[in-house]
Design a protein around this motif. Structure first.
Motif, PDB file in Angstrom:
ATOM      1  N   GLY A   1       0.792  -1.224   0.000  1.00 20.81           N
ATOM      2  CA  GLY A   1       0.000   0.000   0.000  1.00 20.81           C
ATOM      3  C   GLY A   1       0.825   1.274   0.000  1.00 20.81           C
ATOM      4  N   ARG A   2       2.105   1.177   0.292  1.00 23.20           N
ATOM      5  CA  ARG A   2       2.991   2.348   0.237  1.00 23.20           C
ATOM      6  C   ARG A   2       3.535   2.521  -1.181  1.00 23.20           C
ATOM      7  N   THR A   3       3.894   3.765  -1.497  1.00 18.95           N
ATOM      8  CA  THR A   3       4.453   4.073  -2.821  1.00 18.95           C
ATOM      9  C   THR A   3       5.801   4.747  -2.651  1.00 18.95           C
TER      10      THR A   3
ATOM     11  N   ASN B   1       4.251  -0.111  -4.121  1.00 16.93           N
ATOM     12  CA  ASN B   1       4.168   0.402  -5.485  1.00 16.93           C
ATOM     13  C   ASN B   1       5.466   1.159  -5.746  1.00 16.93           C
ATOM     14  N   VAL B   2       6.025   1.027  -6.949  1.00 17.89           N
ATOM     15  CA  VAL B   2       7.337   1.613  -7.196  1.00 17.89           C
ATOM     16  C   VAL B   2       7.316   2.526  -8.423  1.00 17.89           C
ATOM     17  N   ILE B   3       8.051   3.629  -8.307  1.00 18.79           N
ATOM     18  CA  ILE B   3       8.211   4.558  -9.424  1.00 18.79           C
ATOM     19  C   ILE B   3       9.691   4.624  -9.762  1.00 18.79           C
ATOM     20  N   ILE B   4      10.007   4.216 -10.968  1.00 19.90           N
ATOM     21  CA  ILE B   4      11.385   4.150 -11.457  1.00 19.90           C
ATOM     22  C   ILE B   4      11.668   5.409 -12.259  1.00 19.90           C
TER      23      ILE B   4
ATOM     24  N   LEU C   1       5.701   2.123 -12.256  1.00 17.95           N
ATOM     25  CA  LEU C   1       5.675   3.161 -13.276  1.00 17.95           C
ATOM     26  C   LEU C   1       7.106   3.547 -13.615  1.00 17.95           C
ATOM     27  N   VAL C   2       7.318   3.997 -14.849  1.00 16.04           N
ATOM     28  CA  VAL C   2       8.605   4.574 -15.269  1.00 16.04           C
ATOM     29  C   VAL C   2       8.374   6.018 -15.674  1.00 16.04           C
TER      30      VAL C   2
ATOM     31  N   GLU D   1      -0.037  10.294  -8.082  1.00  9.04           N
ATOM     32  CA  GLU D   1      -1.351  10.556  -7.495  1.00  9.04           C
ATOM     33  C   GLU D   1      -2.456   9.853  -8.267  1.00  9.04           C
ATOM     34  N   ALA D   2      -2.344   9.842  -9.591  1.00  8.70           N
ATOM     35  CA  ALA D   2      -3.369   9.188 -10.405  1.00  8.70           C
ATOM     36  C   ALA D   2      -3.380   7.675 -10.196  1.00  8.70           C
ATOM     37  N   ALA D   3      -2.205   7.093 -10.087  1.00  7.67           N
ATOM     38  CA  ALA D   3      -2.118   5.631 -10.004  1.00  7.67           C
ATOM     39  C   ALA D   3      -2.228   5.101  -8.574  1.00  7.67           C
ATOM     40  N   PHE D   4      -1.637   5.829  -7.612  1.00 11.82           N
ATOM     41  CA  PHE D   4      -1.487   5.277  -6.269  1.00 11.82           C
ATOM     42  C   PHE D   4      -2.046   6.155  -5.153  1.00 11.82           C
ATOM     43  N   GLY D   5      -2.470   7.360  -5.471  1.00 10.03           N
ATOM     44  CA  GLY D   5      -2.994   8.259  -4.454  1.00 10.03           C
ATOM     45  C   GLY D   5      -2.001   9.301  -4.015  1.00 10.03           C
TER      46      GLY D   5
END
Length: 258
Positions: free
Chosen positions: A9-11, A35-38, A62-63, A82-86
């Motif tokens: 649940g964390r990003t 959730n991960v943002i590369i 996400l990349v 924000e759109a994908a994970f809040g």
């Protein structure tokens, strides 16, 4: 006890995560449910490879390509997160490019670029993401530092100056954000088992240099990128909530910095 290192649940955003330490951090958190943002500056193939590996571990990923300190890149990261994970819960300011030039040969443009890419980038990331962390009552900020930030470096003055400033930024942010449940810390990886470009680390492409360096480290080897990644996970865990403004040295005892 494993629940303390469960980030479901964390990003998390990790800048400069197409390879090396950044990649290892992404995969550490992906394996722990985040959730991960590369983010990578230019090599999309590397970034997409990390995304595929993270998704293979069950993570949503996400990349976002581009220089991590540029306003438009940060705005894209924020909007897509924000759109994908809040919202974003954790970020690691890891992107860094080093030069290998004496002070006398370093240009004004190089000075400005390296300070912007590391120090100003970290300032901008904090401005963009810590307000929502404060509102939520939880946030973790990690700045990837290094020995140059403490000892300086004649052949990398802009980089070393940025890293020294980063230490001050860490302490400044920690002093103001702690009451909101947001911690800010540095990690110093020392010498690690990363891919190094000859243009920025020419010494490591001299036969025998890596072995000589390893022999001077108390554990007699370079730090593994996975060890740095686990230190990040620990700092982001609930049980590390009282650690802020600090430095975690994951350097095998090389520098014995206080």
């Amino acid at each position: 006890m494993d629940k303390d290192l469960d980030f479901t649940g964390r990003t998390i955003l990790v800048t400069g995560s197409g390879r090396n330490i950044g990649r290892a951090i992404i995969l550490e958190f992906a394996a722990r449910g985040a959730n991960v943002i590369i983010n990578a500056r230019s090599n999309r193939d590397e970034a997409e490879s990390v995304r595929q590996d993270a998704e293979g571990l069950g993570a949503r990923a996400l990349v976002v390509m581009g220089e991590a300190g540029e306003h438009e890149v940060i705005a894209e990261i924020k909007a897509r997160a924000e759109a994908a994970f809040g919202r974003l819960d954790i970020y690691v300011s890891n992107a860094a490019r080093r030069l290998s030039k004496s002070f006398f040969d370093t240009t004004e443009e190089e000075w400005t670029y390296h300070l912007n890419q590391q120090l100003t980038a970290s300032w901008r990331l904090a401005k963009a993401f810590t307000p929502a962390m404060c509102e939520a009552g939880y946030g973790r900020v990690i700045h990837m530092n290094g020995p140059d930030g403490y000892f300086g470096g004649w052949t990398r003055v802009p980089h070393s100056t940025a890293k020294g400033g980063l230490r001050a930024l860490t302490k400044s942010l920690a002093g103001g954000l702690g009451e909101f449940g947001v911690t800010v810390n540095d990690i110093n990886p020392g010498v690690s088992n990363t891919i190094r470009d000859a243009s920025t680390h020419p010494q490591f492409h001299v036969p025998g240099h890596a072995e000589t360096v390893a022999a001077a480290i108390p554990i007699r080897r370079a730090t593994k990128v996975e060890e740095v990644a686990f230190a990040c996970a620990f700092l982001c865990s609930p049980r590390a909530a009282a650690i802020t403004g600090s430095i975690i040295h994951v350097d095998g005892g090389r520098d014995m910095l206080g």
